[in-house]
Design a protein around this motif. Structure first.
Motif, mmCIF file in Angstrom:
data_model
loop_
_atom_site.group_PDB
_atom_site.id
_atom_site.type_symbol
_atom_site.label_atom_id
_atom_site.label_comp_id
_atom_site.label_asym_id
_atom_site.label_seq_id
_atom_site.Cartn_x
_atom_site.Cartn_y
_atom_site.Cartn_z
ATOM 1 N N MET A 67 -13.444 -7.040 -13.598
ATOM 2 C CA MET A 67 -12.929 -5.694 -13.181
ATOM 3 C C MET A 67 -12.032 -5.965 -11.626
ATOM 4 O O MET A 67 -12.390 -6.810 -10.806
ATOM 5 N N ALA A 68 -11.154 -5.336 -11.438
ATOM 6 C CA ALA A 68 -10.109 -5.088 -10.303
ATOM 7 C C ALA A 68 -10.429 -3.657 -9.761
ATOM 8 O O ALA A 68 -10.434 -2.624 -10.565
ATOM 9 N N GLN A 69 -10.468 -3.618 -8.377
ATOM 10 C CA GLN A 69 -10.752 -2.337 -7.915
ATOM 11 C C GLN A 69 -10.152 -2.445 -6.449
ATOM 12 O O GLN A 69 -10.143 -3.411 -5.947
ATOM 13 N N GLY A 70 -9.737 -1.250 -5.998
ATOM 14 C CA GLY A 70 -9.250 -1.214 -4.323
ATOM 15 C C GLY A 70 -9.082 -0.086 -4.013
ATOM 16 O O GLY A 70 -8.996 1.100 -4.857
ATOM 17 N N ASP A 71 -8.792 0.110 -2.720
ATOM 18 C CA ASP A 71 -8.494 1.292 -1.952
ATOM 19 C C ASP A 71 -7.223 0.913 -1.180
ATOM 20 O O ASP A 71 -6.891 0.140 -0.540
ATOM 21 N N PHE A 72 -6.178 1.919 -1.241
ATOM 22 C CA PHE A 72 -4.896 2.054 -0.762
ATOM 23 C C PHE A 72 -4.228 3.328 -0.297
ATOM 24 O O PHE A 72 -5.092 4.458 -0.415
ATOM 25 N N LEU A 73 -3.129 3.293 0.234
ATOM 26 C CA LEU A 73 -2.376 4.481 0.904
ATOM 27 C C LEU A 73 -3.200 4.956 2.215
ATOM 28 O O LEU A 73 -3.706 6.137 1.806
ATOM 29 N N LYS A 74 -3.511 4.556 3.346
ATOM 30 C CA LYS A 74 -3.851 5.051 4.500
ATOM 31 C C LYS A 74 -3.100 6.168 4.929
ATOM 32 O O LYS A 74 -1.833 5.987 5.106
ATOM 33 N N ASN A 75 -3.929 7.009 5.435
ATOM 34 C CA ASN A 75 -3.158 8.132 6.269
ATOM 35 C C ASN A 75 -3.206 7.810 7.675
ATOM 36 O O ASN A 75 -3.455 6.549 8.227
ATOM 37 N N ALA A 76 -2.636 8.762 8.551
ATOM 38 C CA ALA A 76 -2.544 8.818 10.161
ATOM 39 C C ALA A 76 -3.859 8.234 10.637
ATOM 40 O O ALA A 76 -3.758 7.287 11.855
ATOM 41 N N ASN A 77 -4.968 8.425 10.224
ATOM 42 C CA ASN A 77 -6.176 8.021 10.578
ATOM 43 C C ASN A 77 -6.571 6.737 10.111
ATOM 44 O O ASN A 77 -7.889 6.185 10.621
ATOM 45 N N GLY A 78 -5.836 5.891 9.496
ATOM 46 C CA GLY A 78 -6.296 4.937 8.793
ATOM 47 C C GLY A 78 -7.333 4.981 7.634
ATOM 48 O O GLY A 78 -7.938 3.758 7.172
ATOM 49 N N ARG A 79 -7.538 5.957 6.944
ATOM 50 C CA ARG A 79 -8.450 6.460 5.833
ATOM 51 C C ARG A 79 -7.555 6.349 4.610
ATOM 52 O O ARG A 79 -6.595 6.930 4.469
ATOM 53 N N ASN A 80 -8.166 5.470 3.870
ATOM 54 C CA ASN A 80 -7.458 5.279 2.359
ATOM 55 C C ASN A 80 -7.721 6.485 1.683
ATOM 56 O O ASN A 80 -8.621 7.198 1.486
ATOM 57 N N LEU A 81 -6.435 6.976 0.876
ATOM 58 C CA LEU A 81 -6.383 8.305 0.105
ATOM 59 C C LEU A 81 -6.570 7.905 -1.150
ATOM 60 O O LEU A 81 -6.826 8.941 -2.125
ATOM 61 N N LEU A 82 -6.414 6.865 -1.766
ATOM 62 C CA LEU A 82 -6.438 6.603 -3.128
ATOM 63 C C LEU A 82 -7.390 5.443 -3.729
ATOM 64 O O LEU A 82 -7.585 4.423 -2.670
#
Length: 373
Positions: A157-172
């Motif tokens: 399995m491959a998994q991950g989080d990406f696309l950080k907002n201005a607060n550094g929190r991943n959106l996807l």
């Protein structure tokens, strides 16, 4: 023999723990687990039940090795030890490369990424069990006839989080796996791998909205009677499985609201596999439930006294053949009381409407004492 197998599993985990304490290339090794004791009463006509039960207990080891690699192994112990469905068994054994937040790669036996609820810790689900659609369409007590596998399989399995907002929190977030399709602790039978994946967005803190998909098959090698000709046949019989889920959740400051719709297309075997040495393992006759099923649940958990008392409610519907004549619906309400941080007493009442019964409605009371360590 069963006791020897259990002892061997526990000894292996203990030995690994001792080794990990001595080896400098192992980091942050820890032992964890939980246990859930249950009392349940129900009164369906001519099938009343009233019993104490050890619902589930698990012990796990996990940690880091060589810096970028996370590993975990976990065994489950519950009830009767004579079958695959409830005997002491390995439920997790994997290694995951975690060098990059946006791309982790996992190999071994693990939870497949289908629905929001399936990967949630059993104690943290909040109710007496997962929603019916999760149980029946995610590899727990699966409608296909697969042995109980706790939503797990063997593969990569491959998994991950990406696309950080201005607060550094991943959106996807994404997760995609390729697995055998046979459940835990079994090799592939039809050489057709299953692809299971999920994708969700996290627009605000605590909220996620996503979809999951499952394309593959469940197979057995054995004997069956052809439904058209009536002739006896033998060999490998593979049943395609096509599933999807639409999910939403908000969880923050002790409040949890979650809802999912799950749909499945694919035939099922008549008998659930309970033991690889049992006749159920080679019985390839089809079930009469057909090729469609779906389910929906919506739940809310609200803290009355933060970290001490919760109240909760859930609507839980499942249709085993996709038609209303098979609908089973739970209308549930209950409360949790935390005796300590990781020690919880829970109680629920459910009015159950089961249209497959001559008397559709009955009551169910469930109480549980759960501990995490």
């Amino acid at each position: 023999m069963r006791r020897l197998r259990l002892c061997a599993m526990l000894t292996a985990m203990y030995s690994l723990s001792l080794f990990a304490q001595k080896a400098t290339w192992f980091d942050n090794v820890k032992v964890s687990g939980f246990a859930i004791a249950q009392y349940q009463w129900s009164n369906p006509k001519d099938n009343e039940a009233n019993s104490f039960n050890l619902r589930m207990a698990r012990v796990a080891l996990d940690g880091k090795v060589a810096g970028d690699f996370y590993w975990k192994t976990q065994i489950q112990i519950t009830g009767n030890t004579s079958t695959l469905a409830s005997s002491p068994r390995l439920v997790d054994l994997f290694v995951e490369w975690q060098k990059y937040k946006a791309f982790n790669l996992r190999l071994g036996e693990f939870q497949v990424p289908f629905t929001f609820e399936s990967p949630i810790h059993p104690v943290d689900v909040g109710f007496m069990d997962n929603g019916q659609a999760v149980l029946k369409l995610t590899g727990y007590s699966d409608r296909s006839g697969m042995h109980s596998s706790n939503g797990r399989d063997i593969g990569i399995m491959a998994q991950g989080d990406f696309l950080k907002n201005a607060n550094g929190r991943n959106l996807l977030h994404y997760a995609v796996s390729v697995v055998n399709g046979q459940g835990i602790n079994l090799k592939d039978v039809d050489q057709r791998k299953n692809v299971v994946g999920s994708f969700w967005v996290m627009p605000i803190e605590g909220m996620r909205i996503g979809v999951s998909g499952w394309e593959g098959s469940y197979a057995r090698k054995g004997n069956w009677t052809d439904e058209q000709s009536g002739e006896s046949r033998s060999g490998v019989r593979s049943l395609p499985q096509h599933r999807y889920a639409i999910s939403g959740e908000y969880a923050s400051n002790g409040f949890t609201f979650r809802s999912e719709y799950v749909h499945s297309t694919g035939k099922a075997f008549a008998k659930t596999m309970t033991d690889t040495n049992d006749a159920s393992a080679s019985d390839c006759n089809l079930s009469a439930i057909g090729s469609k099923a779906d389910g929906f649940y919506a739940l809310g958990i609200v803290p009355v006294v933060k970290s001490k008392v919760n109240i909760k409610a859930r609507y839980d519907l499942y249709r085993n053949n996709g038609e209303w004549n098979s609908a089973k619906t739970f209308y549930e309400a209950g409360a949790d009381y935390y005796l300590a941080k990781n020690l919880r007493l829970s109680a629920e009442y459910a009015l159950v409407n089961d249209r497959s019964l001559s008397k559709h409605n009955y009551s169910l009371v469930n109480t549980e004492l759960s501990i995490k360590f």
